[in-house]
Motif scaffolding. Structure first.
Motif, PDB file in Angstrom:
ATOM      1  N   LEU A 257      31.418  33.734  27.456  1.00 41.88           N
ATOM      2  CA  LEU A 257      32.144  33.248  28.631  1.00 41.88           C
ATOM      3  C   LEU A 257      31.594  33.844  29.937  1.00 41.88           C
ATOM      4  O   LEU A 257      31.389  33.103  30.902  1.00 41.88           O
ATOM      5  CB  LEU A 257      33.640  33.538  28.461  1.00 41.88           C
ATOM      6  CG  LEU A 257      34.576  32.631  29.241  1.00 41.88           C
ATOM      7  CD1 LEU A 257      34.293  31.172  28.952  1.00 41.88           C
ATOM      8  CD2 LEU A 257      36.021  32.949  28.914  1.00 41.88           C
ATOM      9  N   PRO A 258      31.337  35.168  30.003  1.00 43.50           N
ATOM     10  CA  PRO A 258      30.738  35.703  31.230  1.00 43.50           C
ATOM     11  C   PRO A 258      29.417  35.037  31.594  1.00 43.50           C
ATOM     12  O   PRO A 258      29.207  34.634  32.744  1.00 43.50           O
ATOM     13  CB  PRO A 258      30.532  37.186  30.911  1.00 43.50           C
ATOM     14  CG  PRO A 258      31.507  37.503  29.855  1.00 43.50           C
ATOM     15  CD  PRO A 258      31.707  36.249  29.069  1.00 43.50           C
ATOM     16  N   VAL A 259      28.523  34.916  30.598  1.00 42.46           N
ATOM     17  CA  VAL A 259      27.208  34.324  30.870  1.00 42.46           C
ATOM     18  C   VAL A 259      27.363  32.874  31.313  1.00 42.46           C
ATOM     19  O   VAL A 259      26.789  32.447  32.324  1.00 42.46           O
ATOM     20  CB  VAL A 259      26.304  34.415  29.619  1.00 42.46           C
ATOM     21  CG1 VAL A 259      25.079  33.539  29.776  1.00 42.46           C
ATOM     22  CG2 VAL A 259      25.892  35.851  29.373  1.00 42.46           C
ATOM     23  N   PHE A 260      28.194  32.141  30.582  1.00 40.75           N
ATOM     24  CA  PHE A 260      28.388  30.733  30.913  1.00 40.75           C
ATOM     25  C   PHE A 260      28.953  30.574  32.322  1.00 40.75           C
ATOM     26  O   PHE A 260      28.508  29.740  33.103  1.00 40.75           O
ATOM     27  CB  PHE A 260      29.333  30.102  29.883  1.00 40.75           C
ATOM     28  CG  PHE A 260      29.759  28.710  30.231  1.00 40.75           C
ATOM     29  CD1 PHE A 260      28.851  27.672  30.150  1.00 40.75           C
ATOM     30  CD2 PHE A 260      31.052  28.452  30.653  1.00 40.75           C
ATOM     31  CE1 PHE A 260      29.234  26.392  30.489  1.00 40.75           C
ATOM     32  CE2 PHE A 260      31.437  27.178  30.989  1.00 40.75           C
ATOM     33  CZ  PHE A 260      30.529  26.142  30.908  1.00 40.75           C
ATOM     34  N   SER A 261      29.939  31.419  32.679  1.00 38.09           N
ATOM     35  CA  SER A 261      30.562  31.273  33.998  1.00 38.09           C
ATOM     36  C   SER A 261      29.560  31.589  35.101  1.00 38.09           C
ATOM     37  O   SER A 261      29.523  30.910  36.126  1.00 38.09           O
ATOM     38  CB  SER A 261      31.783  32.183  34.104  1.00 38.09           C
ATOM     39  OG  SER A 261      31.399  33.527  34.090  1.00 38.09           O
ATOM     40  N   LEU A 262      28.734  32.626  34.902  1.00 38.96           N
ATOM     41  CA  LEU A 262      27.739  32.960  35.928  1.00 38.96           C
ATOM     42  C   LEU A 262      26.715  31.841  36.082  1.00 38.96           C
ATOM     43  O   LEU A 262      26.319  31.505  37.206  1.00 38.96           O
ATOM     44  CB  LEU A 262      27.028  34.258  35.579  1.00 38.96           C
ATOM     45  CG  LEU A 262      27.623  35.530  36.178  1.00 38.96           C
ATOM     46  CD1 LEU A 262      26.771  36.729  35.809  1.00 38.96           C
ATOM     47  CD2 LEU A 262      27.713  35.419  37.695  1.00 38.96           C
ATOM     48  N   ALA A 263      26.301  31.272  34.950  1.00 41.73           N
ATOM     49  CA  ALA A 263      25.335  30.176  35.013  1.00 41.73           C
ATOM     50  C   ALA A 263      25.943  28.978  35.737  1.00 41.73           C
ATOM     51  O   ALA A 263      25.305  28.335  36.565  1.00 41.73           O
ATOM     52  CB  ALA A 263      24.896  29.781  33.604  1.00 41.73           C
ATOM     53  N   LEU A 264      27.198  28.712  35.432  1.00 38.55           N
ATOM     54  CA  LEU A 264      27.901  27.591  36.056  1.00 38.55           C
ATOM     55  C   LEU A 264      27.966  27.777  37.566  1.00 38.55           C
ATOM     56  O   LEU A 264      27.793  26.836  38.350  1.00 38.55           O
ATOM     57  CB  LEU A 264      29.315  27.515  35.468  1.00 38.55           C
ATOM     58  CG  LEU A 264      30.157  26.329  35.889  1.00 38.55           C
ATOM     59  CD1 LEU A 264      29.652  25.096  35.183  1.00 38.55           C
ATOM     60  CD2 LEU A 264      31.615  26.556  35.550  1.00 38.55           C
ATOM     61  N   LEU A 265      28.234  29.030  37.980  1.00 44.78           N
ATOM     62  CA  LEU A 265      28.364  29.301  39.409  1.00 44.78           C
ATOM     63  C   LEU A 265      27.019  29.233  40.109  1.00 44.78           C
ATOM     64  O   LEU A 265      26.945  28.945  41.294  1.00 44.78           O
ATOM     65  CB  LEU A 265      28.963  30.692  39.614  1.00 44.78           C
ATOM     66  CG  LEU A 265      30.450  30.778  39.370  1.00 44.78           C
ATOM     67  CD1 LEU A 265      30.885  32.215  39.179  1.00 44.78           C
ATOM     68  CD2 LEU A 265      31.181  30.174  40.561  1.00 44.78           C
TER      69      LEU A 265
END
Lengths: 325, 393
Positions: free
Chosen positions: A189-197
């Motif tokens: 979730l952290p990695v995905f959220s940073l990539a999304l942002l």
């Protein structure tokens, strides 16, 4: 060529020196008695003085500064006031998590952003382009921690698909593969959220550059020569874009450190960013100083590397007198 | 000017400013007031939850009946006021299944809450959880009465907290989120506008000086820009917020000191290109002093660009303030959107599933930033009409 490199390296070293001075001053000026945070206020004055002596806080400032420079340059950052363990040891246990988090997410967002940006530039006025433009604006205006908190609320609290906090389960599962799976589950979730942002900004940037390049005369010439579209886009337009993209990639590395502080706080990860926050709020001079120095080192070396790489890939830069203007 | 009136962002900003100025009047009492139980849902969200309710007992009405058709209320409290203390008389609570509890002796000024451990022990309940669950076991008719020997003048208020309140619900301390949201606008606007104003002023002055004077002034200022740009912004802001204290004006100053570099670069580049223009040369030729040229000719030329870069800079300042508040580095007494998100994360909004604590401040920040981005884009298009026609949103 040699002159250009020497000039850039010199200015990087100068900035690093200034950072050292600033770093030293900043933490000595912080309010709050650092000794007060690690010992009981009821200790006798003798005990306090003894502790000050152990940490070298009783020496005059210039002596403190000299000691600071010597130890910093040899990567010996002393002992953390808060945890009582060597700062380097604390950092070493946290660094892999931060590197995994930032490296993976940056790579993901850069690749995805570049790909989508190119597509958008090739199809002006399409639905995809509008989406890209909006996602860029959104990534510049939505606070990152808000997006991450919302994701956490949705996928960890409401729908318990991902863990709410931490880098590993407590207690961690036994066995290498299970441990790896648990780690990936926590980092997803952290990695995905940073990539999304991150990808919106990239896509917007690549799109704008690409649109500009596609309007240049040499692309028109390539079309007139009857080259296939694929060749024009990849061989001519993208090749021209590449040095700029590389530079942007390197220059964005230090900036995402802010992302690390926020992300690690939101997801309670065991990383350098949260360590920095705890050090700053807890008057932990050695720990905060070390984190700052490493950040500055990272920034300055990325700047230097991007300058040098630009010099290699774009011959016009090193011919110009006086460096960048 | 007419184009400005067609912009959504203009009207949005106007509404936000009006809300910031007069919004406090929409609520009675300050936003810090605790109005309902913690984590109450918004009124419109869940109609099955019990509403807030009060029972009043006194000399004229020593008993009251209550028809209860919901689950247990979110909170339960008894408050005794007036009259002399009389420990022989007490408040009795009877549930539909026939159990009865002696809630509290009539001691003057006594207050008990369903969460108090001593209250739960006195009822013979386990010390965990809320007594409200045991006091409201089923739907049906409840009865509260004053029993025992002797005279007593005074009033007993039994309060059942509803699980829903207001337009946007309540936070972990039972404060109205709508009121907090409106109070938070002020901080974001103040910080955003003043920090960029000061930063633009600094940037314009230094950029003009660097561009026009050149030489060592230029070198020093541009080295300074390089240095500041090579330090990651958030960590340094964190350190300074801890160093200079957490006041709002300190925050504004810190933010402006670290965000003038962009406008300085822009203005320097613009000044460099203007410096050698024919009419400036002519002015110098007829002996105009540097100060005059800078003030009367160069500054007005750069003003539109400054205005646009300032508007585009506001979101950065708003976001930085939100970051710092979110990390807990702001004044805890000042209500801001970032602070609200900080409290949502630190005080159990997740375990309570209270998403209504999260969305209003977060969307507020995003909306304000989008508004300023759009206005900045409008200004840029006015300056440079080539940008018109959909390059960036």
């Amino acid at each position: 060529m040699k002159g250009y490199w020497a000039r850039r390296t010199g200015s990087a070293l100068l900035i690093l020196g200034l950072v050292l001075v600033l770093n030293f001053m900043l933490f000595r000026m912080m309010p709050g008695d650092p000794v007060a945070s690690i010992i009981d206020p009821n200790f006798s004055p003798e005990a306090k003085a003894r502790l000050s002596q152990v940490y070298g806080l009783d020496k005059p400032l210039p002596v403190q500064f000299w000691r600071y420079v010597k130890s910093t340059l040899s990567f010996d950052f002393g002992i953390s006031f808060l945890t009582g363990r060597p700062v380097m040891e604390e950092l070493r246990s946290r660094l892999p998590n931060t590197v995994t988090l930032l490296g993976t997410s940056l790579l993901l967002s850069a690749l995805l952003g570049t790909w989508l940006g190119m597509k958008a530039a090739l199809r002006r006025g399409s639905f995809l382009e509008k989406c890209i433009l909006w996602s860029g604006a959104v990534s510049f205006s939505f606070p990152s921690f808000f997006v991450q908190l919302t994701l956490l609320m949705a996928f960890a609290a409401a729908l318990p698909v991902f863990p709410l906090r931490g880098t590993l389960s407590v207690p961690p599962p036994a066995g290498g593969m299970a441990l790896l799976a648990d780690y990936l589950w926590h980092m997803a979730l952290p990695v995905f959220s940073l990539a999304l942002l991150g990808f919106g900004g990239w896509a917007l940037y690549v799109r704008n550059l690409m649109v500009k390049i596609l309007g240049e005369d040499f692309i028109l010439l390539a079309r007139a020569r009857g080259l296939p579209q694929r060749n024009i886009v990849m061989g001519h337009a993208f090749r021209t874009l590449l040095p700029t993209l590389l530079t942007i990639f390197l220059l964005s590395l230090p900036g995402i450190v802010s992302g690390a502080v926020i992300t690690e706080t939101v997801f309670s990860l065991h990383g350098v960013g949260r360590f920095l926050l705890e050090a700053v709020t807890g008057h932990d001079y050695p720990a905060a100083g070390a984190s700052f120095f490493l950040l500055a080192l990272l920034t300055v070396s990325c700047n230097l590397l991007s300058d040098l790489l630009y010099g290699v890939t774009d011959p016009r830069v090193r011919m110009e007198r006086g460096g960048r203007r | 000017m007419k184009a400005l009136l067609n912009r959504w962002s203009f009207w949005c900003l106007l509404a936000i400013i009006l809300l910031a100025l007069f919004g406090a009047g929409l609520f009675d009492g300050p936003p810090e007031r605790e109005v309902a139980s913690a984590f109450s849902k918004p009124l419109w969200l869940d109609r099955t939850l019990p509403p807030g309710m009060e029972l009043r007992l006194g000399q004229s009405a020593p008993a009251a009946e209550l028809d209860w058709n919901h689950g247990a209320p979110a909170g339960f409290s008894v408050k005794i006021s007036g009259g002399e203390s009389n420990p022989d008389r007490y408040v009795r609570w009877t549930t539909p299944d026939g159990k009865s509890f002696n809630l509290s002796p009539l001691r003057r000024g006594a207050e008990v809450d369903g969460r108090d451990i001593s209250f739960k022990r006195s009822l013979g309940l386990p010390p965990f959880g809320d007594a409200a669950a045991a006091l409201f076991p089923a739907k049906g008719a409840y009865r509260a009465e004053i029993t025992g020997e002797g005279d007593w003048e005074g009033e007993v208020v039994i309060r059942m907290e509803g699980g829903r309140w207001g337009l946007l619900g309540t936070d972990q301390r039972g404060r109205d989120i709508a009121a907090l949201f409106v109070a938070g606008i002020r901080v974001s606007l103040l910080v955003g506008i003043f920090a960029t104003l000061i930063a633009t002023f600094l940037g314009a002055t230094l950029g003009l000086a660097a561009g026009y004077l050149g030489g060592w002034v230029d070198a020093v200022i541009m080295r300074g820009v390089d240095l500041l740009l090579s330090i990651p912004l958030l960590p340094i802001l964190m350190a300074l917020a801890a160093l200079w204290g957490k006041g709002l004006w300190q925050l504004i100053l810190i933010l402006s000191v670290f965000s003038w570099m962009g406008s300085a670069r822009t203005i320097r580049a613009l000044t460099l290109s203007l410096r050698d223009a024919q009419y400036i040369e002519d002015l110098r030729g007829i002996g105009a002093p540097s100060g005059y040229i800078l003030r009367r000719h160069l500054l007005p030329e750069t003003l539109p660009v400054l205005l646009a870069s300032m508007t585009l800079g506001v979101p950065g300042a708003i976001l930085s303030e939100a970051w710092l508040s979110f990390l807990g580095l702001s004044d805890p007494r000042v209500i801001s959107w970032g602070r609200m998100l900080h409290e949502a994360q630190s005080f159990g909004a997740f375990t309570a599933g209270a998403w209504w604590m999260l969305l209003p401040p977060g969307l507020g920040i995003a909306l304000l930033c989008l508004v300023f981005l759009d206005l900045g884009k409008y200004l840029e298009e006015r300056i440079d009409p080539r940008l018109r026609g959909g390059t960036a949103p």
